[in-house]
Design a protein around this motif. Structure first.
Motif, short mmCIF file in Angstrom:
data_model
loop_
_atom_site.label_atom_id
_atom_site.label_comp_id
_atom_site.label_asym_id
_atom_site.label_seq_id
_atom_site.Cartn_x
_atom_site.Cartn_y
_atom_site.Cartn_z
N ALA A 45 1.71 5.13 -0.57
CA ALA A 45 1.25 3.76 -0.30
C ALA A 45 2.45 2.86 0.00
O ALA A 45 2.38 1.99 0.86
CB ALA A 45 0.47 3.23 -1.50
N MET A 89 -11.82 8.34 -1.35
CA MET A 89 -11.70 7.49 -0.16
C MET A 89 -12.98 6.73 0.15
O MET A 89 -13.13 6.17 1.22
CB MET A 89 -11.25 8.34 1.03
N ASP A 90 -13.90 6.73 -0.81
CA ASP A 90 -15.12 5.93 -0.71
C ASP A 90 -15.98 6.32 0.49
O ASP A 90 -16.53 5.46 1.20
CB ASP A 90 -14.75 4.43 -0.62
N HIS A 150 -4.11 10.20 10.04
CA HIS A 150 -4.62 9.03 9.32
C HIS A 150 -5.29 9.38 7.99
O HIS A 150 -5.47 8.50 7.15
CB HIS A 150 -5.62 8.28 10.20
N TYR A 151 -5.69 10.63 7.82
CA TYR A 151 -6.36 11.05 6.58
C TYR A 151 -5.76 12.36 6.10
O TYR A 151 -6.47 13.36 5.94
CB TYR A 151 -7.87 11.22 6.82
N THR A 179 -2.03 1.90 1.58
CA THR A 179 -2.85 2.80 0.76
C THR A 179 -2.30 4.21 0.86
O THR A 179 -1.88 4.65 1.93
CB THR A 179 -4.31 2.77 1.28
N THR A 204 -4.15 1.63 -3.57
CA THR A 204 -3.78 0.56 -2.63
C THR A 204 -2.86 -0.42 -3.35
O THR A 204 -3.19 -0.90 -4.44
CB THR A 204 -5.04 -0.18 -2.12
N PRO A 228 -8.76 3.36 5.64
CA PRO A 228 -8.16 2.89 4.39
C PRO A 228 -7.45 1.55 4.60
O PRO A 228 -6.91 1.31 5.68
CB PRO A 228 -7.16 3.99 4.03
N THR A 282 -3.05 8.41 -0.58
CA THR A 282 -4.03 9.30 -1.21
C THR A 282 -3.34 10.59 -1.61
O THR A 282 -2.28 10.93 -1.08
CB THR A 282 -5.16 9.65 -0.23
N MET A 341 -7.02 7.54 -4.57
CA MET A 341 -6.61 6.64 -3.49
C MET A 341 -6.06 5.39 -4.16
O MET A 341 -6.73 4.78 -5.00
CB MET A 341 -7.78 6.29 -2.60
N GLY A 367 -13.18 3.86 11.37
CA GLY A 367 -12.92 4.96 10.44
C GLY A 367 -13.25 6.32 11.03
O GLY A 367 -13.33 6.47 12.25
N THR A 411 -11.41 14.20 -2.76
CA THR A 411 -10.69 13.31 -1.84
C THR A 411 -11.66 12.37 -1.14
O THR A 411 -11.41 11.16 -1.01
CB THR A 411 -9.93 14.13 -0.79
#
Ligand SMILES: Cc1cc2nc3c(=O)[nH]c(=O)nc-3n(C[C@H](O)[C@H](O)[C@H](O)COP(=O)(O)OP(=O)(O)OC[C@H]3O[C@@H](n4cnc5c(N)ncnc54)[C@H](O)[C@@H]3O)c2cc1C
Ligand code: FES
Ligand code: FES
Lengths: 163, 291
Positions: free
Chosen positions: B288, B133-134, B91-92, B180, B205, B176, B182, B203, B70, B129
Motif C-alpha cells: 500500500a 477485495m470486497d 492491478h490485482y 491499497t 488501505t 481498489p 493486498t 486488503m 473494476g 482474496t
C-alpha cells in the motif's frame, strides 16, 4: 444412452460412440487403443493421464469425452507419429536416463511438450512448475528436469516442434 | 474407475440452461471445469442424473477490466487464464497469485475461479482474496439477475446462497482505492498437492501513516471463509506498527473456529492464523505504501 462424437486425435478424426459419463481417458485407452495415455490416480493428482486439448495440458481422467467434440487432442503417440522417429523430448528422456518404470513418462512428456511449445528455453524453476502436476515414484525428478532442458535446446536449434 | 451414468447437455445460451434446470429438476447439476464435480461423482459423493456444461455459453468466459469499473471474471474463465491475465497480474496481483497457487497446471487449464467459489469448500484458495477485495457475485436465474456481496454467498461447507435454478455468471471486483495493498498466504501439508490447511488474505488501505481501511479473511478455519472483524477494529485508524500487527494476529486467531482434520490439527491452525495474519498485514501494508 451412447452418443456418436467425432474426436480429433493426433490429427486424425475418429467417430466413436460414447456414454456421456465416459472420461476422455477411458475413450482414448479403451476405444481408440491409445494406451500411451496412462491412468494412475483417476483424481487429477498424478498427471499420468496428461494430454493436450487445443494446446493446453489437461488431465484426461477428469475430462468428459463428450466435451471434446471439435477440439484437437494430442497424446504421447502424437509426439512421434511415424512410431519410429522420436520427438526430441522423447530422445532427451532416453538419453538423460529420465525413465525408470516409465509409468509417468507419457504424462511428463506431454507436460514438457506443453511447456516447450510456449517457452523453448525455460529456467529450472519454470520446468519444475510445469511438471508440478506430474508425479514420478522412481527417478527423483533430477533427470527429468535435465531431459526437459535438453529437449528445449534441441527444439530451439531445429526451429521448434518436429511434429 | 468409471463414473456413474448421467446425461450431458452443453447448451449455448443461459435461457437453455434455465429451461434444462427447470425440466430436469434436482437431479441436474451445472458443471464448469468439472475438477470438483467429476471427482465427487467418481468418489460416489454425488450422483447427478444430468450434467449441464457451461463452457459453450457465449460470453461467459470473458475477463474484463476497466480502471474505474473494476474487474469482472466470467463463470467459465479458467484458473490459468486468471493467473496470467495481464490486467489482473498488474492491478490485482493477489487474485492472480491465488489462482496460480490453486492445484496444478493441468487442473488450472480445466478448472475455473467461479467453480472454486461455487464448490464452497471452506479451504477454497480463491475465496479469501476476493472476499478481502470486497468482490460481488453476479447470479442469474430465470427471473433475472441479482448481485450479492461475496461475503454473503458462502453458507456452509458445500452450501451457497444460490437457490434452485440459479447460477453464477461472474464475480466482480471493484477497483481498489488508492494506496491499497493486498496479500494472501496459505499453508498446506505438502505444497500445492494438498488442500489449504490455513489461508489468510487482507486488503489494507492507507491514508498517510494511518490504516484507513482493512478487510481480513481467514480460509479453512471454519465452515466458511471467516471475516475477522475484531482484528480489523484493532487495525483501523491506527499506524501499523509491529505492536498493532502483533495484536491483530492474536485477535484473528481468537476469532477463527478451526477443526482438527487430516490436513492439520485445530491447535496448529489457530497458531498459524496469527502468524499468517501478521505476515499478510506486513506485506499488504508494504504494498500500500509502495503504490
Ligand atoms: C488435483 C486437484 C488439486 C486441487 N487443488 C486445489 C487447490 O489447491 N485449491 C483449491 O481451492 N482447490 C483445489 N482443487 C479443487 C478444484 O480444482 C477447484 O475448486 C476448481 O476451481 C473448481 O472449478 P471447476 O470449474 O472445475 O468446478 P466444477 O467442478 O465444474 O464445479 C464445482 C461446483 O460448483 C458448481 N458450479 C460450477 N460453476 C457454477 C456456476 N457458474 N454457477 C453455479 N454453480 C456452479 C458445480 O455444480 C459444482 O458443484 C483441486 C482439485 C484437484 C482435482
Ligand atoms: S490419472 Fe489423471 S491425474 Fe492421475
Ligand atoms: S519412472 Fe516410474 S513413475 Fe516415473
Amino acid at each position: 444412452m451412447k452418443q456418436v462424437i467425432t474426436l480429433n486425435v493426433n490429427g486424425a478424426p475418429y467417430a466413436v460412440a460414447v456414454y456421456p459419463s465416459q472420461t476422455l481417458n477411458e475413450v482414448l485407452r479403451e476405444e481408440l487403443n491409445l494406451t500411451g495415455v496412462k491412468l494412475g490416480c483417476g483424481s487429477g493428482d498424478c498427471g499420468a493421464c496428461t494430454v493436450l486439448v487445443d494446446g493446453l495440458a489437461v488431465s484426461s481422467c477428469l475430462s468428459l469425452a463428450v466435451d471434446m467434440e471439435g477440439k484437437a487432442i494430442t497424446t504421447v503417440e502424437g509426439l512421434a507419429p511415424s512410431g519410429e522417429v522420436l520427438h526430441p523430448i522423447q530422445e532427451s528422456f532416453i538419453e538423460k536416463g529420465a525413465i525408470q518404470c516409465g509409468f509417468c513418462t507419457a504424462g511428463m512428456e506431454m507436460s514438457a511438450f506443453h511447456l516447450l511449445k510456449y517457452n523453448p528455453s525455460p529456467t529450472e524453476a519454470e520446468i519444475k512448475e510445469a511438471i508440478s502436476g506430474n508425479l514420478c515414484r522412481c527417478t527423483g525428478y533430477v533427470k527429468i528436469i535435465e531431459a526437459i532442458a535438453d529437449a528445449g535446446h534441441k527444439m530451439a536449434n531445429t526451429g521448434g516442434e518436429t511434429s | 474407475m468409471s463414473l456413474s451414468h448421467f446425461d450431458h447437455y452443453a447448451p449455448a445460451t443461459l435461457e437453455e440452461v434455465f429451461s434444462l434446470l427447470q425440466s430436469k429438476g434436482p437431479g441436474a447439476r451445472v458443471m464448469a471445469g468439472g475438477t470438483d464435480l467429476l471427482l465427487k461423482i467418481r468418489h460416489g459423493a454425488l450422483k447427478p442424473k444430468y450434467i449441464i456444461g457451461l463452457k459453450n455459453i457465449r460470453g461467459l468466459k470473458t475477463i474484463s477490466f476497466d480502471a474505474s469499473a473494476g474487474l469482472t471474471i466470467g463463470a467459465t474463465a479458467l484458473l490459468a487464464e486468471v493467473a496470467r491475465h495481464p490486467d489482473i497480474v498488474k492491478h490485482y496481483p493477489t487474485i492472480a497469485q491465488a489462482a496460480r497457487g490453486t492445484a496444478n497446471p493441468q487442473i488450472r487449464n480445466m478448472g475455473t475461479v467461479i467453480g472454486n467459489l461455487c464448490n464452497a469448500s471452506p479451504a477454497a484458495d480463491n475465496a479469501p482474496t476476493l472476499l478481502a477485495m470486497d468482490a460481488q457475485i453476479r447470479i442469474r436465474g430465470p427471473e433475472g439477475e441479482r448481485v450479492l456481496p461475496l461475503d454473503q454467498f458462502f453458507k456452509g461447507p458445500g452450501v451457497t446462497a444460490l437457490v434452485p435454478l440459479e447460477i453464477v455468471t461472474a464475480v466482480h471486483v471493484p477497483a481498489p482505492p488508492p494506496n491499497t495493498g493486498t496479500a494472501y498466504l496459505s499453508l498446506s501439508a505438502r505444497g500445492k498437492m494438498d488442500c489449504t490447511a490455513v489461508g489468510v488474505a487482507t486488503m489494507v488501505t492507507m491514508t498517510g501513516k494511518t490504516c484507513a481501511g482493512v478487510r481480513l479473511f481467514v480460509g479453512a478455519c471454519g465452515p466458511v471463509p471467516l471475516r475477522a472483524p475484531k482484528a480489523e477494529d484493532i487495525l483501523r485508524g491506527q499506524e501499523l506498527t509491529e505492536e498493532v500487527v502483533e495484536k491483530a494476529g492474536t485477535q484473528a486467531s481468537a476469532e477463527s473456529r478451526p477443526i482438527s482434520d487430516m490436513r492439520a490439527s485445530g491447535d496448529y491452525r489457530t497458531e498459524m492464523v496469527a502468524v499468517l495474519t501478521r505476515r499478510v498485514l506486513r506485506e499488504a501494508h508494504h504494498r500500500a505504501l509502495a503504490c
